[in-house]
Design an enzyme around this catalytic site. Structure first.
Site, short mmCIF file in Angstrom:
data_model
loop_
_atom_site.label_atom_id
_atom_site.label_comp_id
_atom_site.label_asym_id
_atom_site.label_seq_id
_atom_site.Cartn_x
_atom_site.Cartn_y
_atom_site.Cartn_z
CD GLU B 65 -3.02 1.03 2.20
OE1 GLU B 65 -3.68 -0.02 2.13
OE2 GLU B 65 -3.26 1.94 3.01
NE ARG B 70 1.90 15.55 2.91
CZ ARG B 70 1.60 15.93 4.13
NH1 ARG B 70 1.88 17.17 4.51
NH2 ARG B 70 1.02 15.12 4.98
CD1 TRP B 97 -10.85 9.26 -1.68
CD2 TRP B 97 -10.09 8.82 -3.74
NE1 TRP B 97 -11.67 9.90 -2.58
CE2 TRP B 97 -11.22 9.65 -3.86
CE3 TRP B 97 -9.44 8.42 -4.90
CZ2 TRP B 97 -11.72 10.07 -5.09
CZ3 TRP B 97 -9.93 8.84 -6.12
CH2 TRP B 97 -11.05 9.66 -6.22
CE1 TYR B 199 -11.18 -0.23 10.24
CE2 TYR B 199 -13.13 -1.24 9.23
CZ TYR B 199 -12.17 -0.23 9.27
OH TYR B 199 -12.20 0.77 8.34
CD GLU B 205 -15.59 6.69 14.43
OE1 GLU B 205 -16.67 6.68 13.79
OE2 GLU B 205 -14.62 7.42 14.14
CG ASP B 212 -16.51 -3.54 12.91
OD1 ASP B 212 -16.97 -2.54 12.31
OD2 ASP B 212 -15.36 -3.97 12.73
CE LYS B 219 -17.17 -2.90 5.25
NZ LYS B 219 -16.04 -2.02 5.59
CG ASN B 485 18.32 -0.18 -27.75
OD1 ASN B 485 18.65 -1.12 -27.02
ND2 ASN B 485 17.09 0.01 -28.18
CB SER B 486 23.66 -2.64 -28.03
OG SER B 486 24.00 -2.53 -26.66
#
Lengths: 646, 646
Positions: B65, B70, B97, B199, B205, B212, B219, B485-486
């Site tokens: 990941e 910046r 993201w 998780y 939370e 959970d 999902k 190049n070769s």
């Protein structure tokens, strides 16, 4: 065209030709950057371009004229002759047209079908003759459309003999060859290359030599691409004619028609038809030996060779057209003595490329049909597209049905009686079948003293290349591994190698070892155990008549087994083991047991039941040794299998 | 996904999602019999299939990941890191993201563009993260459409952090990750593979661990294909979590997220974001060494290795996902110690295959861009079709314009000052240019003591393969044959050869010797005389900046210079010398003199004029020795040329 005639007095020929619009432009608009590597410019040129190129390069060439045979058997033999004489490298052949013989029909003896076979199945550039006299415009158009549909690209436009004595010009009809030339150009634009006839000593019916030259010029100006002449007996006749043609502005190629005298009778017949005069010096030689065919032929060859030499030495002649009378010996002899018969024709690909315009781009085929190329062409004739360098592109197109055993160009050249002598009047068990396979491999006579020169899967004696494997093949066939196809591994031999070479010079050719055979389920069981040891090296397909299929081939990927590397080219891989087409081949290979072998015997006879048993119970196996730089391991695989069985 | 949060109390999530119909089915309906030989099943599978296959085969894998950088410079460095870490063989990478960072924009630092670069230019299977919180449906759809357009195939669907403290569910809005999953499936059907977050110790939370798990199941049942977990500090946490997931019917792959501790600061920041508790036993070790980065990293590596071993040994884990924090050393070390970093990654082709779904079938490229693969991809990005095994098929498609020098993924990794040190602060003549080329080849420092590690035509040090030619290359560069190049000739080395091998094992690879260089017109004049002797063996293209072009290549046929023969496959010919694309390359190769070298100097400066002179007057030459089984003759050609000049 030996017997063509032309009306003596006509400059006004019907030029009307208003039938619908043209159709001929699917033709050769090949870009210079085509989808398949051009190994051979020849393959993509039309006849007139080939002729020009050969003329420009100073490379002398020859062509061969044949007439359609009378019987289906004769047609089979003529096709074999096409294959043999085609090997000498003619620039083209042509097939004459006899209105009385139903020349445009679908009969195996028609001009149309013979020409079709030459182009599509023998891969020969071919000119189809066509006459126009006494025919309707619609008939002629239909013939031309059919010729185009079959892939013919060249027409010799002739008038033909008027039927009946009292022939008269028809208004708006086809009275002269020039009418046919114009019609072809009007209806088919530039699709066809057109050839017309020239008469070195003037047409026998022509008003005058000069008038005849004017007719010829008309034909050329109407759209003919080149001229082939009537036969003649003296080279000076031709050379004068050629100069006279050039004198009146005829600039297209003019090809002398050569007639090697092959016998007293055929010469007399020809003279009668062509209304030519045989020179006295020739008559003087022939008359005394008229009953000695060999002597006349020898003389004819001598005469033709010396005339051809004069023509070629003149510097004006680049190609020679031979009236073969469908015979092989004299013409071949003349060509060999002239040094223009190709003793070792360079193969552009390992298999004979079809001359059909659509198939010219074909550059990969499954190895299975290696000994049955005509069957492959037949069964793929409906394809719109041919795998170009990537078999996978064609996503398993359907192969044509198995109904081809009776097609004349696929028929065995040997009659039933001969086949029985080779394959056994009576079989006593599977072993007698093994024996037939073994004799085919060794070339030794069978126990009745007959050599086995063909098999249902191979119409010809063993290929030179296969001879390299003879010893091993003999051993395994004797024990029931009935081989029908094989090739040795080749690790970079020059492309000019006389046995395994193909493609342009300066290249290198390669092969993976291949072995294909029928065998019993007992042997297959042992073989499968042995193959486990060779899993990463040997690819196999094992299938029975019911389609039960055992393979270790990844997905449905083809395996390239013949390829070549050439200067300035992409890699060419003309032969593949293709898993999908193998299943079509399987049907054919099993059916051949029944159609070509079992059916020689009476129903219910023991011999027939033996073949039927093999057909029902044996497996068809193919093996590829992927390690082409190492010694072929397939023989070891087979040895290990026999060892396991003991 | 380190910082993802999820709302604590919700089983009812907006399942409405009635926007227009779907778009996603141009996707991977590749038949099993595709147009190009499948060398590597991987290339044609989607991520979830790859994952399944690796699981079935027991082949352990890892993924990496990264977060978007910046600055543009950092982006250039990250792309180099992708190339280096990509070599270790990750199954995929993912790019996070950050809504605040304009993640869907066209900026070089956006998540979208970084992921695009990874897929298209680095050839890495890539997952783009996407969050949905506080975004409109239209925005989200637009992002997804853009991702699809760029060739991205995988989305990690996340909720993202609510903006502001007082976040409330929006009616019909995207409140939870499950809403995004549903939206993707509604709008794009099966086009994307969808990943969601799990998780192991429960979401901080969440109402409860059990609640959970229920959210996670939702999902998955809404269409997610696999789960990647938040980091955790104890393997038993993950294993329990996995069993609990399975217990409630979650059967898709669950991939543990591994966080090798790399420093005190980053650990603290992470803990803060993820609201995880660092176990006391870890704190006890770290606190005393908190100022010693190396010590902490070593400890982090130890810890990660032992946790990963426990996970893999459990038999329940097949792949490991690493939170790299955009760093290389720790993760690579862990992977190497685990033995799942590919030291010698098998190359499916000699060049890196792009991961773009459209380009996956690409299997032939011109050799010219061998050292500039990203430029090649950029200049061919508009192509609809890629030459599949036959370069000729594409009939010279247009190459994109030459405006790429400023694109961040094509930028030199070295800044101007460094380039000046390598290539000379001041040039005194053509010879000082020869000297730069020579130093690049030899690896020796230049006269100012700097090593030349890159050239305008090669962004990296000399390839291992080129090292085989080092001695000869040095000699000719010193004399003004400026090689760019070769490749040596190779006559059937095993496909597993560590230097020249590529493709699946059990195959053989081949090369024709190739040499490409700039040189003066004096040398070209002599070279052309020498080449006459090698006419049938050596193909050449010689061109100057104005496009004056001298060649002996037949027509516009490409010359295959790298090919491979594999078990059960067609021939693969991935590299060609293509005369048409050479003219596009010529423009680029000449332009690089100016854009990358001349412009380092002041206008009108002598240094700049020297480069300009070379640009205006030198020729670009390529030579192929077609006789690959013999000793490379290109050095002899060059020697003969120098001899002729003397």
């Amino acid at each position: 065209m030996v017997n063509e005639t032309q009306h003596p007095c006509s400059t006004s020929s019907s030029s009307r030709s208003d039938a619908g619009s043209s159709s001929g432009s699917e033709s050769s608009k090949d870009s210079s950057r085509c989808s398949t590597p051009v190994l051979d410019a020849d393959r993509h040129e039309r006849l007139r371009e080939k002729m020009r190129r050969r003329q420009d390069s100073g490379d002398k060439w020859f062509s061969l004229e044949f007439f359609p045979p009378r019987t289906a058997n004769a047609a089979v033999n003529l096709i074999s002759r096409f294959d043999r004489m085609g090997a000498g490298g003619p620039l083209f052949i042509d097939v004459t047209w006899h209105p009385a013989g139903d020349p445009g029909s679908d009969k195996e003896t028609s001009s149309m079908i013979i020409a079709n076979t030459a182009v599509n199945y023998c891969g020969l550039e071919t000119i189809l003759h066509m006459t126009c006299c006494n025919q309707t415009k619609d008939d002629i158009t239909a013939h031309l459309q059919k010729a185009k549909r079959l892939g013919l690209k060249n027409i010799m436009a002739l008038r033909g003999d008027p039927v009946g004595e009292e022939w008269e010009e028809e208004v708006d009809g086809f009275n002269y060859a020039v009418d046919l030339v114009k019609h072809i150009r009007n209806e088919f634009e530039d699709y066809f290359d057109i050839c017309v006839a020239g008469y070195p000593t003037g047409h026998p019916e022509a008003e005058s030599y000069e008038a005849d030259l004017r007719h010829l010029k008309e034909k050329v100006f109407a759209g003919a691409d080149f001229i082939i002449t009537q036969l003649f007996f003296r080279s000076e006749n031709f050379l004068k004619f050629m100069k006279d043609c050039q004198g009146i502005g005829i600039t297209c190629p003019i090809i002398p028609g050569i007639f090697p005298i092959q016998g007293y009778h055929s010469l007399r017949q020809l003279v009668k038809l062509s209304k030519l005069e045989v020179p006295q010096e020739i008559k003087d030689v022939i008359e005394p030996i008229k009953d000695n065919d060999a002597a006349i032929r020898n003389y004819g060859v001598e005469l033709a060779v010396s005339m051809c030499r004069e023509l070629l030495d003149s510097g004006m002649v680049h190609g020679l057209h031979f009236y073969t009378l469908n015979r092989e010996v004299a013409t071949t002899e003349v060509l060999k003595r002239l040094g223009i018969w190709k003793e070792d024709p360079r193969r552009p690909l390992p298999w004979a490329v079809s001359a059909h315009p659509k198939r010219r781009v074909e550059d990969v085929r499954p190895i299975f049909w290696a000994s049955r190329p005509k069957s492959y062409i037949y069964r793929t004739q409906e394809w719109d597209d041919f795998p170009n360098g990537r078999w996978g592109n064609s996503s398993s197109p359907a192969f044509g049905e198995l109904k081809d055993y009776y097609l004349f160009y696929l028929k065995s050249k040997s009659p039933r009686e001969e086949l029985l002598k080779m394959w056994g009047e009576e079989l006593t068990g599977e072993e007698s079948v093994f024996e037939v396979f073994t004799c085919y491999i060794t070339g030794e006579p069978n126990k009745n003293g007959y050599k086995v020169t063909c098999m249902p899967w191979n119409d010809d004696p063993l290929a030179t290349e296969t001879n390299l494997l003879k010893e091993q093949l003999e051993k395994v066939n004797r024990r029931g591994i009935l081989t029908i196809n094989s090739q040795p591994n080749i690790n970079g031999k020059p492309s000019t190698d006389p046995i395994v070479g193909w493609g342009p010079s300066g290249g290198y050719v390669f092969q993976k070892a291949y072995l294909e055979f029928f065998t019993s389920s007992e042997i297959v069981t042992a073989l499968l155990k042995v193959l486990k040891k060779y899993e990463s090296r040997v690819n196999y397909h094992i299938v029975n008549v019911k389609g039960q299929n055992i393979t270790n081939a990844p997905d449905l990927q083809p395996n390239a087994v013949t390829w070549g590397i050439f200067p300035g080219r992409e890699i060419i891989q003309p032969t593949v083991v293709d898993p999908v087409s193998f299943l079509s081949w399987k049907d054919e290979a099993f059916a051949l047991w029944i159609e070509q072998w079992a059916k020689l015997y009476e129903e219910e006879s023991p011999s027939r039941m033996i073949i039927q048993y093999i057909h029902d119970n044996y497996y068809l196996v193919n093996l590829v040794d992927n390690d082409f730089p190492l010694e072929n391991c397939l023989w070891q695989v087979v040895d290990d299998t026999f060892e396991l069985l003991n």
